[in-house]
Every structure is written in C-alpha cells, then in structure tokens.
Design an enzyme around this catalytic site. Sequence first.
Site, PDB file in Angstrom:
ATOM      1  N   LYS A  50       7.470  42.387   2.507  1.00  0.00           N
ATOM      2  CA  LYS A  50       7.994  43.744   2.338  1.00  0.00           C
ATOM      3  C   LYS A  50       9.111  44.047   3.354  1.00  0.00           C
ATOM      4  O   LYS A  50       9.281  43.316   4.334  1.00  0.00           O
ATOM      5  CB  LYS A  50       6.833  44.740   2.434  1.00  0.00           C
ATOM      6  N   TYR A  90       4.704  48.786  -9.513  1.00  0.00           N
ATOM      7  CA  TYR A  90       3.540  49.546  -9.024  1.00  0.00           C
ATOM      8  C   TYR A  90       3.079  50.571 -10.060  1.00  0.00           C
ATOM      9  O   TYR A  90       2.654  51.665  -9.691  1.00  0.00           O
ATOM     10  CB  TYR A  90       3.887  50.236  -7.711  1.00  0.00           C
ATOM     11  N   ASN A 153       2.713  47.865   5.149  1.00  0.00           N
ATOM     12  CA  ASN A 153       1.726  46.846   5.512  1.00  0.00           C
ATOM     13  C   ASN A 153       2.236  45.402   5.346  1.00  0.00           C
ATOM     14  O   ASN A 153       1.455  44.470   5.205  1.00  0.00           O
ATOM     15  CB  ASN A 153       0.417  47.081   4.753  1.00  0.00           C
ATOM     16  N   HIS A 156       2.512  41.695   0.269  1.00  0.00           N
ATOM     17  CA  HIS A 156       1.799  41.975  -0.982  1.00  0.00           C
ATOM     18  C   HIS A 156       1.176  40.692  -1.509  1.00  0.00           C
ATOM     19  O   HIS A 156       1.726  39.609  -1.317  1.00  0.00           O
ATOM     20  CB  HIS A 156       2.777  42.521  -2.041  1.00  0.00           C
ATOM     21  N   GLU A 167       2.582  39.891 -12.601  1.00  0.00           N
ATOM     22  CA  GLU A 167       3.523  40.081 -11.492  1.00  0.00           C
ATOM     23  C   GLU A 167       4.487  38.895 -11.362  1.00  0.00           C
ATOM     24  O   GLU A 167       5.673  39.090 -11.090  1.00  0.00           O
ATOM     25  CB  GLU A 167       2.742  40.317 -10.195  1.00  0.00           C
TER      26      GLU A 167
HETATM   27  P1  IDP Z   1      -3.022  46.215  -1.960  1.00  0.00           P
HETATM   28  O1  IDP Z   1      -1.551  46.005  -1.681  1.00  0.00           O
HETATM   29  O2  IDP Z   1      -3.867  45.848  -0.774  1.00  0.00           O
HETATM   30  O3  IDP Z   1      -3.481  45.576  -3.240  1.00  0.00           O
HETATM   31  P2  IDP Z   1      -3.014  48.771  -3.357  1.00  0.00           P
HETATM   32  O4  IDP Z   1      -4.160  49.743  -3.378  1.00  0.00           O
HETATM   33  O5  IDP Z   1      -2.760  47.988  -4.613  1.00  0.00           O
HETATM   34  O6  IDP Z   1      -3.243  47.802  -2.105  1.00  0.00           O
HETATM   35  O7  IDP Z   1      -1.712  49.603  -2.976  1.00  0.00           O
HETATM   36  C1  IDP Z   1      -0.427  49.079  -3.131  1.00  0.00           C
HETATM   37  C2  IDP Z   1       0.394  49.410  -1.901  1.00  0.00           C
HETATM   38  O8  IDP Z   1       0.565  50.826  -1.800  1.00  0.00           O
HETATM   39  C3  IDP Z   1      -0.264  49.004  -0.582  1.00  0.00           C
HETATM   40  O9  IDP Z   1      -0.067  47.649  -0.246  1.00  0.00           O
HETATM   41  C4  IDP Z   1       0.407  49.950   0.403  1.00  0.00           C
HETATM   42  O10 IDP Z   1       1.736  49.506   0.714  1.00  0.00           O
HETATM   43  C5  IDP Z   1       0.505  51.227  -0.435  1.00  0.00           C
HETATM   44  N1  IDP Z   1      -0.677  52.109  -0.288  1.00  0.00           N
HETATM   45  C6  IDP Z   1      -1.895  51.929  -0.812  1.00  0.00           C
HETATM   46  N2  IDP Z   1      -2.744  52.925  -0.535  1.00  0.00           N
HETATM   47  C7  IDP Z   1      -2.021  53.805   0.203  1.00  0.00           C
HETATM   48  C8  IDP Z   1      -2.352  55.079   0.797  1.00  0.00           C
HETATM   49  O11 IDP Z   1      -3.475  55.608   0.691  1.00  0.00           O
HETATM   50  N3  IDP Z   1      -1.342  55.689   1.475  1.00  0.00           N
HETATM   51  C9  IDP Z   1      -0.110  55.150   1.582  1.00  0.00           C
HETATM   52  N4  IDP Z   1       0.252  53.959   1.042  1.00  0.00           N
HETATM   53  C10 IDP Z   1      -0.702  53.284   0.361  1.00  0.00           C
HETATM   54 MG    MG Z   2      -2.832  45.988  -5.213  1.00  0.00          MG
END
Ligand code: IDP
Ligand code: MG
Length: 178
Positions: A50, A90, A153, A156, A167
């Site tokens: 990212k 997304y 974070n 991905h 994807e």
């Molecule tokens: P993942 O990447 O661990 O699978 P997902 O729930 O699919 O997590 O969420 C996609 C991305 O959206 C996350 O990697 C993060 O960058 C962002 N994200 C997820 N949940 C939150 C939240 O509660 N607040 C802000 N950003 C979030």
């Molecule tokens: Mg996810």
Amino acid sequence: MLSFKLGPGMGKKGRQNSRHMSLRLIQPSGTLVKIEGGPMTLERTFAIVKPNAIKNGHVGEIISAIEREGFTIHGLRMAHLNKELIKGFYIEHVQKKFYPELEEFMLEGPVLLMVIEGENVIARWREIMGVTDPAKAAPGTLRRKFGDDLTRNAVHGSDAPATAEREVHYFFSAFDLV
Ligand code: IDP
Ligand code: MG
C-alpha cells in the site's frame, strides 16, 4: 476446467510419495487449476504493498518476506490507482463508514500489485501480514512493523480462494502472469 488423473501404477503409495512431483496445470487465463501431490495445496493469492509502505521504503523488505517463505512471484506491477479502480476492488466495503478514508489513503501514491504462489499461500500470507489493525497484529508481522493505523496498514492479501481469483484477475490479464 482442465483435470488430471493419476495413471496406472500411481495408486495410493505413489501419491503419498508425490510431494516432490506435484503437477501444476495453468490455464491460458493464468488460473492455477489442479495440483496432484499429496498434502500440498499450491495456491495463488493477490497482494498489495500500500502507498505508505512504498513511501516509507519497505518494498524490499516485503519482497524479502515473500521470498523467505519460499513463495514465488508470478505477477508484479506498480500502479497509481484511481477512484473507480479502488471502488471496484473494495466493492464489499464501499458502503462502510471507513470507506472514504480508505479511498483517500489508496489514492495517496503508487502501490505495488503482486500475484504470489505457494503452498497454502492465501492463509499463510495473511499470517505474515498480521491482522487488519497494526496495533493488534503479532510482533514481527508486516502490518505490525510497517503499518501506521487501521487504515494505513501497509499491505493487502486476499482472504479466501474465491476472493484471490477475483482480485488476481481484477488487476492482471493472462498475458501479465507467468
Ligand atoms: P483486511 O485487509 O485485513 O482483509 P478488511 O476488513 O477487508 O481487512 O478491510 C480492508 C481494508 O480497509 C483494511 O486493510 C484497512 O486498510 C481498511 N479498514 C478496515 N477496517 C477499517 C476500519 O474500521 N477503519 C478504517 N479502515 C479500515
Ligand atoms: Mg479483506
């Protein structure tokens, strides 16, 4: 879908010893179809470095982590995504409260898109990344090391085989995959 059957003389015993002779069948679309080889589950997953991890200079360390695990890279490209691409990628999160922040972050700069192959790579890559929130991710995981917060974070990884399939082909054509 292509399929493969073990021939005569390759019964149960042969199968048990077949770890070293797994068969990989790749469809012209680049999809990994079927593996015969005992307990091996050779898979492909989709990964992103990212924008914050690119900006902070962690591409090398993340690729090293992939290679250290014995995974192999089959698709690799840099891209600066736009709103449409991010929304489509997304799609399951578009209605969520955090989506605008996620979109803004993914627009910030270029990302590195990757297709990675390995045994159980879908689950294992998610283990190497750590859980979504870097603060809760285990020490030594990529998100713990390189993530800034829940949104930013660093990496991905697809969460299941069907997601990985979608994807990979969302960003890569058959021609882009080796
Ligand atoms: P993942 O990447 O661990 O699978 P997902 O729930 O699919 O997590 O969420 C996609 C991305 O959206 C996350 O990697 C993060 O960058 C962002 N994200 C997820 N949940 C939150 C939240 O509660 N607040 C802000 N950003 C979030
Ligand atoms: Mg996810």
